[in-house]
Design a protein around this motif. Sequence first.
Motif, mmCIF file in Angstrom:
data_model
loop_
_atom_site.group_PDB
_atom_site.id
_atom_site.type_symbol
_atom_site.label_atom_id
_atom_site.label_comp_id
_atom_site.label_asym_id
_atom_site.label_seq_id
_atom_site.Cartn_x
_atom_site.Cartn_y
_atom_site.Cartn_z
ATOM 1 N N PRO A 1 2.123 -9.239 -2.957
ATOM 2 C CA PRO A 1 1.161 -8.242 -2.474
ATOM 3 C C PRO A 1 1.203 -8.030 -0.970
ATOM 4 N N PHE B 1 5.586 -4.451 -6.259
ATOM 5 C CA PHE B 1 4.125 -4.471 -6.169
ATOM 6 C C PHE B 1 3.546 -3.071 -6.350
ATOM 7 N N TYR C 1 8.216 -8.982 -6.430
ATOM 8 C CA TYR C 1 6.764 -8.851 -6.353
ATOM 9 C C TYR C 1 6.113 -9.814 -5.357
#
Length: 343
Positions: free
Chosen positions: A82, A89, A80
């Motif tokens: 962004p 994500f 994960y």
Amino acid sequence: MLGLAVLRFALPPPRASASFCTGAAAVTAAAAGDISLVDGSLRAVLRPEVDEADTVAAESAHRWRMVISYDGTKYKGWQYQPSPPTIQFFLEKALIHITKLDRKELCLVGAGRTDAGVHARGQVAHFTTPFAYHCLDSFHSAINGLLPPDIRVREISEASPEFHARTSSKSKIYHYKIYNGAVMDPFHNNYAYHSAHKLNPHAMQEAAKHFVGVHDFTSFANAVHNDRVRSPIKKISRFDVTEMDAIIQLEVEGTGFLYRQVRNMAALLIQVGKEGLPPGIVPKIIAAKDRKELAKVAFLAPPHGLYLMSVNYDKEILKPPEGSPPISFGRNHQISRCKLLFY
């Protein structure tokens, strides 16, 4: 006229910790969460059908298993983050939109943390919800409708509370593909490493058999910049080299792999295939237990030739709990009868 497609599944009841609108707008927003599909071809309205059969107390969490395929070309790996975006994500973003839970409640965990540019055919992940679904097909369609087209959930099922995508795994299978032709096929450009030098697959297979067994693979692990300390002792049950026209495919199965271990093993086999190194170099590099020894004879193989093909589990741990909804493998769509106008 084709009607608006409606996907129906159960949503959780409102929680005290969540923030809500007030007035009629709140009721409308809670009752119909519009979702625009990624390709823009359809706008689906997800309408909750909440009843006692579809929901349970929050303390009785339900665990769900997913099998995921993805083209890793545009992504910064699984883990994960962004920006640049990762596979996890986008999966969490879709799940958050559908379930209305936050990522801490979902607890999405993948079986393997694939690197940037690495592909997967059979990545496995699990997540939890405080409520149950009586049918997974609509839920499955909604997830794939929200994901980019190069990420697809292939299968969803309910899992036992003991199931864990990473720690329950029995073995993983990886492929590394090499395009062994004078001119690279552009259709393999993002999916196989190109070696214009003619490789000897028999020498590569001879070298690969030295990886099989329980070994300390320190020489084949890159440094990891985090707090996780992993044992370098790993078991490889098989390592096959298969020639398929211009493609040479390396297939390795093991109980676990260190950071970039498969790509480092592939890099050494490529050098053996070029006949610049003898197959007997493998046990010597293993015995050195020093990454610098491998660096003297081989560079790290690029990520785009690597695929996580499958994650294997004992059959017992894969048995869904009693009363679980049927496993979803996706839903076939049918064209409804309609009148055609002829001119």
